[in-house]
Structure formats: structure tokens, C-alpha cells
Design a protein around this motif. Structure first.
Motif, mmCIF file in Angstrom:
data_model
loop_
_atom_site.group_PDB
_atom_site.id
_atom_site.type_symbol
_atom_site.label_atom_id
_atom_site.label_comp_id
_atom_site.label_asym_id
_atom_site.label_seq_id
_atom_site.Cartn_x
_atom_site.Cartn_y
_atom_site.Cartn_z
ATOM 1 N N TYR A 140 7.087 13.284 -15.891
ATOM 2 C CA TYR A 140 8.148 12.286 -16.049
ATOM 3 C C TYR A 140 8.985 12.564 -17.300
ATOM 4 C CZ TYR A 140 5.527 9.401 -12.739
ATOM 5 O OH TYR A 140 4.881 8.925 -11.632
ATOM 6 N N HIS B 129 10.067 -8.240 2.833
ATOM 7 C CA HIS B 129 9.923 -9.665 3.139
ATOM 8 C C HIS B 129 11.199 -10.076 3.878
ATOM 9 C CE1 HIS B 129 6.251 -10.475 0.973
ATOM 10 N NE2 HIS B 129 6.723 -9.932 -0.130
ATOM 11 N N PRO B 130 11.074 -10.884 4.949
ATOM 12 C CA PRO B 130 12.250 -11.163 5.779
ATOM 13 C C PRO B 130 13.439 -11.712 4.989
ATOM 14 C CG PRO B 130 10.402 -12.623 6.320
ATOM 15 C CD PRO B 130 9.883 -11.569 5.429
ATOM 16 N N ASN B 131 14.597 -11.156 5.290
ATOM 17 C CA ASN B 131 15.858 -11.569 4.664
ATOM 18 C C ASN B 131 15.878 -11.428 3.148
ATOM 19 O OD1 ASN B 131 17.370 -12.367 7.016
ATOM 20 N ND2 ASN B 131 15.978 -14.109 7.190
ATOM 21 N N THR B 132 15.103 -10.485 2.643
ATOM 22 C CA THR B 132 15.146 -10.201 1.203
ATOM 23 C C THR B 132 15.182 -8.680 1.026
ATOM 24 O OG1 THR B 132 12.778 -9.905 0.877
ATOM 25 C CG2 THR B 132 13.595 -12.160 0.733
ATOM 26 N N MET C 129 13.066 -7.400 -1.112
ATOM 27 C CA MET C 129 11.788 -7.168 -1.790
ATOM 28 C C MET C 129 10.772 -6.536 -0.840
ATOM 29 S SD MET C 129 9.130 -9.901 -3.372
ATOM 30 C CE MET C 129 10.217 -10.762 -4.466
ATOM 31 N N ALA C 130 10.190 -5.422 -1.297
ATOM 32 C CA ALA C 130 9.234 -4.717 -0.427
ATOM 33 C C ALA C 130 7.938 -5.504 -0.308
ATOM 34 C CB ALA C 130 8.959 -3.339 -0.988
ATOM 35 N N LYS C 131 7.505 -5.676 0.927
ATOM 36 C CA LYS C 131 6.226 -6.334 1.176
ATOM 37 C C LYS C 131 5.135 -5.269 1.279
ATOM 38 C CE LYS C 131 4.134 -9.236 4.738
ATOM 39 N NZ LYS C 131 4.300 -9.722 6.100
ATOM 40 N N GLU C 132 5.561 -4.133 1.754
ATOM 41 C CA GLU C 132 4.591 -3.066 2.009
ATOM 42 C C GLU C 132 5.371 -1.756 2.080
ATOM 43 O OE1 GLU C 132 2.480 -3.964 5.608
ATOM 44 O OE2 GLU C 132 1.968 -1.854 5.863
ATOM 45 N N PHE C 133 4.883 -0.700 1.461
ATOM 46 C CA PHE C 133 5.452 0.599 1.780
ATOM 47 C C PHE C 133 4.363 1.661 1.739
ATOM 48 C CE2 PHE C 133 6.801 -0.716 -2.393
ATOM 49 C CZ PHE C 133 6.728 0.360 -3.247
ATOM 50 N N MET D 73 0.379 1.234 -1.072
ATOM 51 C CA MET D 73 0.204 0.582 -2.366
ATOM 52 C C MET D 73 -1.259 0.200 -2.518
ATOM 53 S SD MET D 73 3.105 0.491 -3.895
ATOM 54 C CE MET D 73 2.389 -0.316 -5.291
ATOM 55 N N ASN D 74 -1.816 0.519 -3.636
ATOM 56 C CA ASN D 74 -3.216 0.211 -3.957
ATOM 57 C C ASN D 74 -4.239 1.010 -3.136
ATOM 58 O OD1 ASN D 74 -2.317 -1.764 -5.777
ATOM 59 N ND2 ASN D 74 -2.243 -3.305 -4.165
ATOM 60 N N ARG E 215 -7.220 10.365 -2.852
ATOM 61 C CA ARG E 215 -7.945 11.080 -3.908
ATOM 62 C C ARG E 215 -8.575 12.316 -3.277
ATOM 63 N NH1 ARG E 215 -8.546 7.550 -8.276
ATOM 64 N NH2 ARG E 215 -8.290 5.377 -7.675
ATOM 65 N N PHE F 86 -0.541 8.461 -5.583
ATOM 66 C CA PHE F 86 -0.264 7.034 -5.434
ATOM 67 C C PHE F 86 1.119 6.832 -4.829
ATOM 68 C CE2 PHE F 86 -2.996 7.654 -9.058
ATOM 69 C CZ PHE F 86 -3.966 6.678 -8.903
ATOM 70 N N VAL G 265 -1.683 12.198 -10.283
ATOM 71 C CA VAL G 265 -2.427 12.158 -11.545
ATOM 72 C C VAL G 265 -3.678 13.013 -11.429
ATOM 73 C CG1 VAL G 265 -3.661 10.663 -13.171
ATOM 74 C CG2 VAL G 265 -1.620 9.805 -12.023
#
Lengths: 403, 672
Positions: free
Chosen positions: A144, A297-300, A302-306, A325-326, A330, A337, A359
């Protein structure tokens, strides 16, 4: 209290293992962490990390009226080192090793273990990112923050010839220069006028002392460091020395645009590209992105899941893996990630790339072990306290009854 | 004297109770209670989640007015949903209501508003003939601000290029007012599509349903869309009206999509666009639009309006139920009606009053009964806090991990509740009444701060979570653990405040037992807080390592938690080493409180790091006030300490560095 041992060595050890040093170090650590946190607002994390938390010392500047005052302070690295010594000495020499203190001994030992884990991570961890479009494949992840100069041979025998990490040329600001060479490379490379964050300005005049030579009608201008380290754009002046070539020998390498990579064609054959890029590390296998999926998330926005469906490709094995995510991948000491995706600002985009944070950290899981050990220590300590307290109460009750 | 005070406090209490119970005069409203109930419970989608319209109305009011209820012309409180109905169905009247708060005079100047004209208009409209002076600070209506709108929007565009941390009060007010005017316009124009008339080719004008009856026109209006999108004039006169009207109907998502598996709800604007573009969608789309259009047409006929509203409510409810969203919406309706945190605030305040009364005659039966009242009121208050937290967890649902804390607002509720619980636990062991007295006070303070934060934030406190915060085991236990740590350390610090203040009235420490007891309590609370903060911080690192491969990133929030642990450890080791004694311990503990405030709130408004949630209004000011009070307590404490030492003749013992290897236990019983 244990009997005091005599002699200079024991006196030194007594001081080193004492509460006094522990208190001073802890207070200074609090102070350094606080000042470093506030400094992030102006300097950004990367610079603050180096100056406050990974240093042996620093001068902290502040103003009283118009007058700047500098106060020397110990750096985080030094403080943690002293804390480690203090805790080790205290564990070995000062703390009584009896049943009542087992819990506290375990707790202190686990903190030592955490400090070791931090040091191993600081010293040996590499981290960067890998950006992939669907169908694209890579076995390389890039830092980075850190730059390197890469010299590659082009054509049939394509491949890395020489990688010069920033640690080797990071100090070559202004007219300071250094020669780099390697067996098999038909020229040497003189590197100077490095700038961690730079822009280019048009120029046709002879450079003044400290200024970079003019190349392709431009000169390097050093810019203030961006608080977001990833946003900095490195530049360096290089000169091809030796070998026969009709290519331009002096060149500016600038990371802001591929046009500023330099190509050298040797008279005896062989074409080389020289560029400044984020430092890269190889992974012993390839990762291919099959599909990137994002759910908002509907009509936003904002990511709910990728997540990224990838193929891990080794010479002897191909395996489909879902990185979300999460839920990282490995494998073989490396962890991938789900970090980011794009393009995010184009509402009409139908195809997306994924950014995987990669990482390699030998102490990756050690903090988990710390939690298990410290919890065990605390449980032992509190059980021991409870037992002692119950026993004391029972004695008190017996005494009361008998009196 | 004591009796007089008791009588006075009883009279005040009874008067307050009587006032609360006295039947209030019926408030005049154009909306019947049936209509209000239908809309209060109407499921809608906003911010990516299904919620009752009441929650949407409350959030809008918070954003615009900074309150959860509006006020009518007579100064009476108007529930949020009634205010929203006024705004949606009577927009011209709503534009005359003084909704916008301007607290920076420079903004009014920059908008070039004519205050004399505003004043003249207000005085002319005043029913009671009351003369009103208009200043550059105060409340303004949309119509009053409208002449300066363009100037404001230009200024706002400039402000958007300035980083939030570098913005002045003027910049912040410009951005806030600009955003508020936009949002208000989104509400007042929301049903414009049903109000405006659409001109046809022959000069005829029709309503929205009339427009859709002209089926041959719809493909031509649809074909105009690319032109409108590129800022070119459309070919059809109807398009000129249709597209702006449809675009204004985007504020709220009212209709669950046809397919029950599709989580999206549609706004009237989207439904109109879809009905023009897609013939297959048209029949369903128009059925939705006709419900709203019918409501607009019958707004002045209460019984017809109620019937249409009920029909729409039933249809939306059935579809919300099919999607499994209705249960949460209904639970949220109950939460809104119950207002557990507000009720808890009241109970904690009564509890604090009761304990104050008990001090007037602590050994009398009156004292005992008031103490019991404190215990009951505070426990019930705590119960309400727990109920509120649990209800919020269920509203958020399993798919988002059901953690008790997902944002800064919830940390305040959780930490305040936990501090009350810690007080009760401490009281159980010490039985000295100190922790009992602190319980309702910290509870009330916590609830009060949560209300202030909610107003300052002005957003949906049950908002959706970003992907990284959803479902991770380590995250689910890290956040509550670290917040329990905050609660323990903050409580220890507040106990030290009490110690210093009480000690100033007893510099010779005659009431030795009291001070020893208070010190033990603070010490226990500190140990508990330190251990949980340490474990919570490391758990956070483990979560970060699992989520993006970085155990420690020197993020301000992480650093704040680390500072709490480091300072607590420094305190414990300084005490064990004999470097600080009782008074010193409390002085260091005051500093610890400031560190907790830094970690809890200040790190969120630094504008850097992963926990930077934006600049919630008032947070920085609140933190600065806390630092100032803590600073004053610290300085006051140092003075009291110096006086107590001089009265004791500067006993040598205080300076002696006791080299103790003893494990942490109750503090030394004497300062000497």
C-alpha cells in the motif's frame, strides 16, 4: 518480602524489574499513543506510525504563542522494548512463584507473548493488495505504501531482472545518488532525486543544485506527503550507466502515469523497462477471479455483502474458493481478504473488479492464543481469590462463634 | 430546617405529579386518531430497511427541527406522523411553518434575505396582533428562506469541497441548512405527481390517472426520457411536467416489489417511471399510484380519506408480512410508543430525587422508605433500558448479528445501563448507600446524553450496517466487552469525582470509613473495567485480523481503548509500588475518565480512521465540556490534597515509596 540481593548487577536488575519503570513506561506509552492519535489528523496514519509508534524517539513540537517548543520523547518501539525487559525481569526475579500468584504470572506471561507477537508481525509481516477483473489472474500483491524500482527484461526472456526496494533508495533525495548493478544486467543504474510524493513540472532550464535533471521537458517537484499514504505518487531520476545503447540514458520515473516508465534498448540486443511501482511480493500460486458479487441494502449505496469467487491455481491443484467479508482464504501462509471493489462511482457499471487484501504474517493467529491464555490466567486468579475470600470468611465466622 | 425542606420537596413532588396527571385540553387537529394510527403503523422502506411511517416521520423531524415532535400555531405538541401528513398533503401550509433553525447570523446575510420584509409579513399574519422582531438568528419557514435558496445552494457547493474538520461554524450551518431545505423539498413535493396537471397535445389537461388512460401517449413520454436525462427539452408537453413530478416522488419507498423475494420497495417516482417504460409493469404500478392519487383527492373528506388510507395500509401490510418484515415493523411501532429510554430517564430522575430526600432524614422511616423508592425506581428504569435494548436487537434481526451495540448512540444506552448495574452490584457488597445514590444519577445522565446525541445526529439510530460489521463472532463479543470496560472505568472515575468533592468538605478525613469504602469501590470498578477493556481491545484486534488481516492498525478508536488499558495499568502499578496513595489514586482516576471520554467520543470526530462516523452536531462540544469539568475536578482535587497535607503537617508517610510486592487488594487504610 524476599531478601534483597547485593551487588551492582542485582541492583540494576532490581531497578529494571521495578514498578517505577513499569509506571513510567506505561505513562509515556499513554502519552505517545494520545499524541500520535491526534497527529494523525494532519500527518496521516503512515507517517505517524513511523514517527511515534515505530521509533526509538521523537521531538514533539508545539507552540507557545509564536515560539515553537520541541520536547524530546521516547518512541513507541523503545517504550515497548523497555516494557518487555521490565516484565521479563519482574516475572523472573520479582514475582513470587507461589500458588496464590499463578494466575497473575500467567497473565503477565501472556502479555509478554503478545508483545513478541507484535514484534514478529512488525518485523516479518508483509501486506498489500491484489486487484483483479473477472477472468484476470495474478500471483503478485503490491504494498500500500512502499515503492520499488523494477528493471524488467522485455521480449522472449521476459521477467524480473532487478528489484530495488525503497529501503535501498529512500534516502536519495536531491543530488544524493547511488549506483545499482547486478550480474547479467548489461548496465548499471544511477538513482537520485527520489521523492515519495511528487508531481512533474514542465521545464527546459538547467537544473539548480538539488533539483532533478530535466528529462522529456520535465522536472520532479516534491509535494507534501498526503496523509493517506496510498495517495502519494513517487518519482525518481535514474541514469543508465555503461553498456552500449542509443536510448536516452537519463529518465524520470513517475508512478502517476505509465508513460513515465523508461525503456532501454541495448546495442548488443536486449530491451529493458525501468519503472517505479508499489513494491510487490509473489505468492507461490495464482489467483483467478471468476466472479465478483455485491449486494446492496435496498435503495441505498451501502454494501450488505460482497464476495469474490476465485480459483486458486497451483501446478498440481485447482480449487474454487469463495472469499467474502469476514471469511478470508487462508493458504500456505498467505491470507486473502475481501477488501474493496470498484468502480464504485459509476452507476452504469455492469462489471466490477475486486480488491483483495493479501497478508503474510507468521504471528497471524497468536493474538487468539493470547486471549485463551490471558482468560485462563484471569480465571485462575479470580478462582484463587474467591477460594481465599471464602476461607477467610469461614475462619472469621468460626472465630465469632467460638468467642 | 430539615422538616421544612422535606415538606417543600414533597410539595414540589406532588405538584409535579398532579401536573402530569391533569387531563390536558383536546388539541385541535385535522387528522382523526384513526387516520393517525393507520399512518403511524404503515410499513415503509427507508435507509434500506422496513420501518413504520412513524419512525420515518420522527427521523425527518429530528433532521429538520432537532425535535421528535413538532408544534402547532398554538404552541402545542404535534406528533411526528401528524406533522408529516401535514407536510405531504398540505405542502403550501407546511412551507409557512417555521421549521428551519438558523443559529449563525452570517448565513442569513449570505443568503441576502430581506429581514424587514419577513418581519412585515409575520406581523401582518399574526392572529393575536403580537409584534414580532425578526433577527438573523432564529426559526424561519421555507417560504421565508426561499428567496435566498440559490445563494445558499451555491455556498453549499463551495462548502462541500472543504473537509469537515476544517469547516467553520458558518460552513457547517450552510451545509446543514442546504441539506435541510433539500430534504424538506423532497417531502413537500413528494405527492406533486398526484397534484399537478399534465398538458396534452390539444391543450387539454389531465391528472396522473387521466394521463395513464392515454395509452398511446405513454411510449412517447417514455421515449423522451433520454432527452430529459441529457438536459434537452422533451418532445411532449406532458413530459415536461411528468419527469420533474416523478423525480420528486423518490423520497420514500412505499410499495413492496411484486416479487416477494425481491427485498426492494418502490417509491411512487420509480413506479411512475416503470409504468411509463414497461407495459407489463403498468397495471400493477398504476394500482399503487391510484391509491396515493386517491388519498390526495380525498384529503379534505376525512371518512373517504380514512377508507382509502386503510385500504393502502392493508395491502402494504399483507405484502410486508409475506416478506417477513411486518413483525419488525410492528415491534418498532411498540418501541416508538413505549419510548423506554425516555421513560427510564424519568424514573432515574425520580430515583435521584428520592435518594436526595432520604439524606434529609437518613435514619428515620421516611429515609428508609425513600431509599426503597430509589431502589425500585432505579431497578425499573434499568429494566426499561434492557427492554429497549432487547427490542432494538430484535428489530435489527438475526441477519445483522443481533448485537446490542452497532453505533455510537447504542453505546451510550448500553454503557449507562451497565454503569447502573455496576452500581447495584457494588452496593450489594458495600451496603454504604454511595453506589446506590450514584445509580439513578449515572442512569439519568446516560439517558439524557443519549437523547442529546440522537437529536445532534438526526439520523436513523437503527440504520443498516455495512457488510464488514455484519455477522462475525469476534465482533459480536468485542463491542459489548470493550463497552463494559468503558462503563467500569468511567464509573471508577465518577466515584473519584465524588471522593474529591466529599473530601473537600472533610479535609482531615474524619469520616475514614466512608473514604476507604469509596476508594475500594473505585478500585474494584477500575480493575473490572481494565480487565474487560483489555480483553475487549484484543478481541477487536482478532476481529480486525479475521476481517482484513490487520490485528492492530493504530486506528484512533483502537488507540483510545489501548490508552484506557495503559493508564489503568499505570494506576495499578503506581499504587502497588507505593507511588500513589488514596488521594493520588483518585486524581489519576479523574484523568482516566477524560481518557475514556476521548476513546468513547472524541476519536469519532477526529475525522480520521475507520471509526470516523462524521461530525455529529454537539459531540465535540459535549466532549470539551466533559474535559473541562474533569479538569476542574482535577485542579480542585490537587488544591484539596495540598490543603489536607498542610493540615496534617505534610506527613512523611505520604512521600514514602512503599516497595510492596503485595498483589492488588483493598487500598491502604491510611494515607500516612
Amino acid at each position: 518480602m524476599a531478601k534483597k540481593r547485593q551487588g551492582v548487577v542485582w541492583q540494576i536488575l532490581d531497578v529494571l524489574s521495578g514498578f517505577g519503570i513499569a509506571v513510567v513506561v506505561l505513562v509515556f506509552l499513554t502519552l505517545i499513543v494520545w499524541l500520535g492519535t491526534l497527529a494523525q489528523v494532519d500527518k496521516g496514519l503512515f507517517e505517524v506510525q513511523k514517527e511515534y509508534f515505530e521509533s526509538f524517539g521523537l521531538i514533539y513540537w508545539f507552540n507557545i504563542g509564536e515560539m515553537p517548543i520541541g520536547v524530546p520523547l521516547p518512541g513507541g518501539y523503545l517504550l515497548m522494548l523497555v516494557l518487555f525487559v521490565n516484565m521479563t525481569c519482574a516475572l523472573v526475579l520479582r514475582m513470587r512463584k507461589d500458588r496464590r500468584r499463578i494466575g497473575m504470572i500467567v497473565v503477565h506471561a501472556s502479555v509478554l507473548f503478545l508483545l513478541v507477537a507484535s514484534w514478529v508481525s512488525f518485523r516479518y509481516k508483509t501486506e498489500g493488495n491484489m486487484m483483479l477483473w473477472p477472468g484476470e489472474r495474478s500471483g503478485l500483491y503490491r504494498s500500500y505504501n512502499d515503492w520499488s524500482i523494477e528493471i524488467k527484461k522485455l521480449g522472449e526472456e521476459e521477467g524480473d531482472v532487478l528489484v530495488i526496494p525503497e529501503a535501498e533508495f529512500g534516502h536519495l533525495e536531491g543530488d544524493k545518488s547511488r549506483m545499482f548493478y547486478r550480474d547479467g544486467l548489461p548496465f548499471e543504474l544511477k538513482v537520485s532525486h527520489y521523492s515519495r510524493n511528487a508531481s512533474l513540472r514542465k521545464s527546459s532550464e538547467d537544473p539548480k543544485p538539488g533539483e532533478s535533471p530535466v528529462a522529456r521537458g520535465a522536472q520532479i517537484t516534491t509535494e507534501p506527503l498526503d496523509p493517506t499514504a496510498e495517495a502519494n505518487v513517487g518519482a525518481v531520476y535514474v541514469e543508465v550507466v555503461g553498456g552500449e545503447t542509443e536510448s536516452e540514458r537519463g529518465a524520470i520515473l513517475w508512478a502517476g502515469n505509465d508513460d513515465w516508465d523508461h525503456e532501454v534498448e541495448m546495442a548488443g540486443g536486449g530491451k529493458y523497462s525501468i519503472q517505479i511501482v508499489r513494491h510487490g511480493w509473489s505468492v507461490p500460486y495464482q489467483i483467478e477471479l471468476e466472479k465478483f458479487t455485491r449486494v446492496l441494502h435496498p435503495n441505498t449505496g451501502m454494501a450488505k455483502e460482497f464476495n469474490s469467487r476465485v480459483k486458486r491455481i497451483s501446478p498440481d491443484e485447482e480449487r474454487d474458493v469463495l472469499i467474502e467479508m469476514n471469511e478470508p482464504l487462508r493458504h500456505d501462509g498467505y491470507t486473502f481478504f475481501q477488501a474493496n471493489w470498484g468502480p464504485q462511482n459509476d452507476p452504469r457499471a455492469r462489471e466490477f473488479y475486486t480488491v483483495l487484501a493479501v497478508v503474510k504474517n507468521p504471528s497471524d493467529q497468536w493474538p487468539k492464543y493470547f486471549i485463551y491464555i490471558v482468560t485462563a490466567g484471569l480465571v485462575i486468579h479470580f478462582i484463587e481469590k474467591l477460594v481465599r475470600s471464602t476461607a477467610r470468611k469461614s475462619v472469621e465466622t468460626t472465630e465469632k462463634v467460638s468467642s | 430546617m430539615k422538616r421544612l425542606l422535606i415538606i417543600l420537596l414533597i410539595v414540589i413532588g406532588v405538584a409535579g405529579l398532579a401536573r402530569a396527571m391533569w387531563p390536558k385540553g383536546a388539541r385541535e387537529s385535522r387528522w382523526s386518531s384513526d387516520i393517525v394510527e393507520v399512518f403511524e403503523t404503515l410499513p415503509v422502506q427507508s435507509g434500506g430497511r422496513a420501518m413504520p411511517l412513524d419512525s420515518f416521520a420522527r427521523t425527518q423531524l429530528l433532521k429538520l427541527r432537532g425535535t421528535r415532535t413538532a408544534r402547532n400555531a398554538d404552541g402545542e405538541k404535534v406528533p411526528a406522523v401528524e406533522w408529516l401528513l401535514d407536510v405531504l398533503f398540505y405542502p403550501e401550509e407546511a412551507k409557512k411553518e417555521k421549521v428551519f433553525v438558523v443559529d449563525n447570523a452570517e448565513v442569513v446575510t449570505s443568503m441576502e434575505l430581506d429581514l424587514a420584509e419577513i418581519e412585515e409579513a409575520r406581523n401582518a399574519a399574526a392572529k393575536d396582533g403580537k409584534i414580532e422582531n425578526v433577527s438573523r438568528r432564529g426559526r424561519f419557514s421555507y417560504d421565508e428562506l426561499a428567496p435566498g435558496r440559490e445563494k445558499l445552494m451555491e455556498e453549499w457547493a463551495t462548502v462541500e469541497n472543504i473537509e469537515e474538520k476544517d469547516r467553520s461554524a458558518f460552513h457547517t450551518q450552510v451545509a446543514t441548512l442546504g441539506r435541510q431545505m433539500r430534504e424538506f423539498e423532497g417531502l413537500v413535493g413528494f405527492l406533486d405527481f398526484a397534484r399537478v396537471e399534465y398538458p396534452l397535445d390539444g391543450g387539454e389537461k389531465v391528472g396522473v390517472m387521466g394521463l395513464f388512460e392515454k395509452e398511446d401517449l405513454l411510449p412517447r413520454i417514455g421515449a423522451d426520457y433520454p432527452l430529459v436525462l441529457n438536459g434537452q427539452p422533451p418532445t411532449m408537453p406532458a413530459s415536461e411536467v411528468f419527469y420533474p413530478a416523478a423525480r420528486s416522488g423518490m423520497t420514500l419507498y412505499l410499495f413492496p416489489a411484486q416479487d416477494a423475494d425481491d427485498p426492494t420497495w418502490l417509491s411512487p417516482g420509480q413506479t411512475l417511471f416503470g409504468s411509463v417504460q414497461d407495459p407489463e409493469f403498468r397495471e400493477w404500478g398504476l394500482a399503487q399510484i391510484s391509491m396515493l392519487s386517491g388519498l390526495v383527492d380525498s384529503k379534505d373528506d376525512p371518512s373517504a380519506f380514512l377508507a382509502k388510507a386503510q385500504t393502502m395500509h392493508d395491502q402494504v401490510t399483507i405484502r410486508a408480512k409475506q416478506r417477513g418484515e411486518l413483525g419488525k415493523v410492528n415491534l418498532e411501532v411498540r418501541l416508538n410508543r413505549m419510548q423506554p429510554f425516555y421513560q427510564a430517564l424519568k424514573l432515574f430522575m425520580y430515583g435521584a430525587l428520592a435518594i436526595a430526600l432520604s439524606w434529609l432524614a437518613p435514619t428515620s422511616s421516611f429515609g428508609k422508605w425513600t431509599k426503597r423508592a430509589t431502589v425500585i425506581l432505579t431497578w425499573v428504569g434499568l429494566g426499561l433500558v434492557v427492554v429497549g435494548i432487547v427490542m432494538r436487537m430484535f428489530i435489527r434481526g438475526l441477519e445483522e448479528g443481533m448485537g446490542p451495540i452497532t453505533n455510537l448512540y447504542e453505546t451510550i444506552i448500553f454503557i449507562a445501563g451497565f454503569m447502573v448495574l455496576l452500581c447495584f452490584m457494588t452496593e450489594k457488597f458495600t451496603k454504604r448507600g454511595i453506589a446506590l445514590a450514584m445509580a439513578p444519577v449515572v442512569g439519568a445522565l446516560g439517558m439524557f446524553v443519549s437523547i442529546l446525541y440522537e437529536i445532534g445526529d438526526g439520523g436513523d439510530t437503527l440504520g443498516r450496517l455495512p457488510a464488514v460489521l455484519i455477522t462475525n463472532f469476534w465482533l459480536a463479543i468485542h463491542v459489548p466487552t470493550v463497552n463494559v470496560g468503558y462503563a467500569g472505568c468511567m464509573l471508577a472515575s465518577l466515584m473519584s469525582w465524588v471522593y474529591i468533592v466529599r473530601r473537600s468538605a472533610d479535609v482531615r478525613r474524619k469520616n475514614k470509613d466512608f473514604f476507604q469504602s469509596l476508594t475500594r469501590m473505585a478500585y474494584g470498578s477500575l480493575c473490572f473495567g481494565m480487565v474487560t477493556a483489555l480483553v475487549g481491545t484484543v478481541l477487536g484486534g482478532i476481529w480486525a485480523n479475521d476481517s482484513w488481516g490487520r490485528f492492530w492498525g493504530w486506528d484512533p478508536k483502537e488507540n483510545g481503548a489501548l490508552m484506557i488499558v495503559l493508564w489503568s495499568l499505570a494506576m495499578l502499578h503506581a499504587r502497588m509500588g507505593g507511588y500513589i496513595k488514596e488521594f493520588g489514586f483518585h486524581l489519576w482516576s479523574v484523568v482516566l475518565g477524560a481518557i475514556v471520554a476521548f476513546s468513547w467520543f472524541h476519536t469519532n470526530v477526529l475525522g480520521v480512521g475507520l471509526h470516523s462516523y462524521g461530525f455529529t452536531k454537539g459531540v465535540k462540544l459535549g466532549v470539551m465540556i466533559f474535559y473541562s469539568i474533569a479538569g476542574l475536578v482535577f485542579v480542585y482535587g490537587v488544591i484539596v490534597w495540598a490543603i489536607s497535607r498542610s493540615k496534617d503537617g505534610g506527613r512523611k508517610g505520604d512521600r514514602t515509596l512503599a516497595k510492596s510486592e503485595a498483589p492488588p487488594g483493598p487500598l491502604a487504610t491510611s494515607e500516612s
